[in-house]
Motif scaffolding. Structure first.
Motif, PDB file in Angstrom:
ATOM      1  N   LYS A   1       6.051 -78.999 -23.158  1.00 54.17           N
ATOM      2  CA  LYS A   1       6.310 -80.235 -22.429  1.00 54.17           C
ATOM      3  C   LYS A   1       6.954 -81.315 -23.300  1.00 54.17           C
ATOM      4  N   MET A   2       6.853 -81.177 -24.615  1.00 53.90           N
ATOM      5  CA  MET A   2       7.374 -82.208 -25.504  1.00 53.90           C
ATOM      6  C   MET A   2       8.877 -82.379 -25.288  1.00 53.90           C
ATOM      7  N   GLY A   3       9.306 -83.618 -25.002  1.00 48.16           N
ATOM      8  CA  GLY A   3      10.719 -83.897 -24.770  1.00 48.16           C
ATOM      9  C   GLY A   3      11.221 -83.499 -23.396  1.00 48.16           C
ATOM     10  N   ASN A   4      10.341 -82.981 -22.545  1.00 43.06           N
ATOM     11  CA  ASN A   4      10.734 -82.542 -21.207  1.00 43.06           C
ATOM     12  C   ASN A   4      10.176 -83.535 -20.189  1.00 43.06           C
ATOM     13  N   GLU A   5      11.011 -84.442 -19.723  1.00 51.01           N
ATOM     14  CA  GLU A   5      10.537 -85.528 -18.859  1.00 51.01           C
ATOM     15  C   GLU A   5       9.950 -85.008 -17.556  1.00 51.01           C
TER      16      GLU A   5
ATOM     17  N   GLU B   1       8.357 -82.173 -17.027  1.00 48.52           N
ATOM     18  CA  GLU B   1       7.037 -81.611 -17.273  1.00 48.52           C
ATOM     19  C   GLU B   1       6.028 -82.701 -17.636  1.00 48.52           C
ATOM     20  N   LEU B   2       6.467 -83.707 -18.396  1.00 52.19           N
ATOM     21  CA  LEU B   2       5.550 -84.787 -18.762  1.00 52.19           C
ATOM     22  C   LEU B   2       5.149 -85.604 -17.542  1.00 52.19           C
ATOM     23  N   GLU B   3       6.105 -85.843 -16.665  1.00 49.42           N
ATOM     24  CA  GLU B   3       5.809 -86.628 -15.466  1.00 49.42           C
ATOM     25  C   GLU B   3       4.915 -85.857 -14.511  1.00 49.42           C
TER      26      GLU B   3
ATOM     27  N   VAL C   1       2.783 -90.983 -23.413  1.00 48.47           N
ATOM     28  CA  VAL C   1       3.522 -90.431 -24.543  1.00 48.47           C
ATOM     29  C   VAL C   1       4.585 -91.420 -25.007  1.00 48.47           C
ATOM     30  N   ALA C   2       5.312 -92.009 -24.057  1.00 47.94           N
ATOM     31  CA  ALA C   2       6.368 -92.960 -24.410  1.00 47.94           C
ATOM     32  C   ALA C   2       5.806 -94.179 -25.124  1.00 47.94           C
ATOM     33  N   ALA C   3       4.602 -94.606 -24.731  1.00 51.54           N
ATOM     34  CA  ALA C   3       3.992 -95.796 -25.325  1.00 51.54           C
ATOM     35  C   ALA C   3       3.220 -95.484 -26.613  1.00 51.54           C
ATOM     36  N   GLY C   4       3.139 -94.204 -26.969  1.00 52.48           N
ATOM     37  CA  GLY C   4       2.423 -93.827 -28.187  1.00 52.48           C
ATOM     38  C   GLY C   4       0.920 -93.771 -28.030  1.00 52.48           C
ATOM     39  N   ARG C   5       0.446 -93.830 -26.799  1.00 53.88           N
ATOM     40  CA  ARG C   5      -1.008 -93.774 -26.577  1.00 53.88           C
ATOM     41  C   ARG C   5      -1.544 -92.347 -26.696  1.00 53.88           C
ATOM     42  N   VAL C   6      -0.675 -91.357 -26.519  1.00 53.72           N
ATOM     43  CA  VAL C   6      -1.042 -89.949 -26.674  1.00 53.72           C
ATOM     44  C   VAL C   6      -0.014 -89.294 -27.581  1.00 53.72           C
ATOM     45  N   GLU C   7      -0.496 -88.612 -28.614  1.00 56.82           N
ATOM     46  CA  GLU C   7       0.391 -87.909 -29.543  1.00 56.82           C
ATOM     47  C   GLU C   7       0.305 -86.409 -29.277  1.00 56.82           C
ATOM     48  N   LEU C   8       1.404 -85.842 -28.802  1.00 54.08           N
ATOM     49  CA  LEU C   8       1.434 -84.420 -28.498  1.00 54.08           C
ATOM     50  C   LEU C   8       1.828 -83.565 -29.695  1.00 54.08           C
ATOM     51  N   ASP C   9       2.627 -84.125 -30.593  1.00 50.14           N
ATOM     52  CA  ASP C   9       3.215 -83.351 -31.689  1.00 50.14           C
ATOM     53  C   ASP C   9       2.141 -82.963 -32.701  1.00 50.14           C
TER      54      ASP C   9
END
Length: 360
Positions: A183-187, A189-191, A199-207
């Motif tokens: 899902k990383m970088g896949n809008e 799938e993230l949505e 993820v965009a706000a940095g509240r969750v770190e997937l990497d």
């Protein structure tokens, strides 16, 4: 070199990945006989166990294969829709116990049998019931991180784990981080699972390569009981060689799904070759660096296991499987891909043990 008592948990191969596929015989939904699956896993020489739940009419075959190939079944999985499949839970746990499995991995669908999203409380209650039934049979339940399941939104893992632990029961988690990495970088799938804004706000770190990732959080909680390793790429290609037909039931794809499985479209991109495919064996360009996140998860989990006496890691399995969202119709050796991952896990563990001995 000082000896260490820390050991690598047994490594199993998911039976859906036991295919001697090739250019002439692509990965198929029609699987080889159970005897052949056991033979392939055993003769690869890198696995300690066979990972699969038998059907009721396969128990005798499993027991014969376990004896013949000296390959125990230590782990087994199944899917459950709440409000529909509760009666199956006891039956599946008994099947697991009959063939000697010590863990039963539970995938609870995001929707119940009527199509309603399940709540965290419902998932926790189902786990607690599985714990009572399973422990009476010496089979631990684990709950898996998986698409189309309650945990497709991985933010739900912590509240469910905490709800279980408040009842005084240990929470066993099956970490298959491929379901996050892709899902990383896949809008889209993230949505789909509501992660995009966090993820965009940095509240969750997937990497998993970065500090404070979900992997770090779950390891710090001490809930990781089973590591499943599937190679996958961030925002990797969908499975262009497996065109979806929603009228044909497929394992791991429930009747009600978060993802819109449209006829004529390719499967989701939840697999990437771990070993470099030969010409014509894979539908998309291959880049070794795309595997960095997959390798980082293995490194982090094994590092945690090596450094913490209270590590709860009990099993490792490889998960390069044949389904449409994964390797269906690929022309590389699916068994070979699983074996390559198992060798990487073993080599990584050896390196960490040698490093620990130097600094002991």
């Amino acid at each position: 070199m000082p000896e260490t008592t820390k050991t690598l948990p047994p490594i199993g191969c998911n039976g859906r990945g036991a295919q001697a596929s090739s250019m002439e015989a692509p990965v198929s939904l029609q699987e080889p006989a159970i005897e052949e699956q056991f033979r392939l896993v055993s003769e690869s020489g890198v696995f300690d166990s066979f990972d699969r739940l038998p059907m009721p009419d396969q128990v005798d075959t499993y027991l014969r294969c376990i004896e013949r190939w000296k390959l125990p079944v230590l782990t087994a999985s199944w899917f459950y829709a709440l409000g529909q499949d509760e009666a199956q839970l006891g039956e599946k746990l008994k099947l697991a116990a009959t063939v000697g499995a010590r863990q039963h991995n539970i995938m609870v669908h995001w929707h119940d049998g009527a199509g309603r999203p399940v709540t965290d409380a419902q998932v926790a209650d189902f786990y607690l019931r599985a714990y009572d039934l399973g422990m009476a049979l010496n089979v631990e339940p684990t709950l898996e991180l998986h698409v189309n399941m309650w945990s497709e939104d991985p933010r739900r893992v912590v509240p469910v784990a905490e709800a279980v632990r408040r009842r005084g029961i240990p929470f066993n988690f099956t970490l298959d981080y491929s379901h996050v990495i892709f899902k990383m970088g896949n809008e889209q799938e993230l949505e789909l699972c509501g992660l995009k804004d966090d993820v965009a706000a940095g509240r969750v770190e997937l990497d998993p390569r970065r500090p404070g990732s979900l992997v770090d959080q779950w390891l710090d909680m001490g809930i990781v009981r089973w590591l499943q390793v599937r190679a996958v790429a961030p925002n990797g290609p969908r499975n262009l060689w497996s065109i979806l037909d929603p009228t044909q039931p497929v394992a791991a794809v429930p009747k009600h799904s978060l993802f819109d499985y449209k006829a004529g479209e390719p499967g989701r991109g939840i697999l990437y070759p771990f070993a470099e495919p030969g010409p014509g064996e894979w539908h998309s360009p291959w880049d070794a660096s795309a595997l960095d996140c997959t390798k980082a998860v293995v490194h982090k989990v094994l590092e945690h296991h090596a450094r913490h006496a209270d590590s709860r890691l009990m099993a490792i399995t490889t998960e390069m499987i044949n389904l449409p969202d994964y390797a269906h119709n690929a022309r590389f050796s699916l068994m070979g891909q699983n074996a390559a991952i198992a060798r990487f896990v073993r080599d990584t563990w050896t390196q960490k043990q040698e490093k620990a001995a130097v600094f002991a």
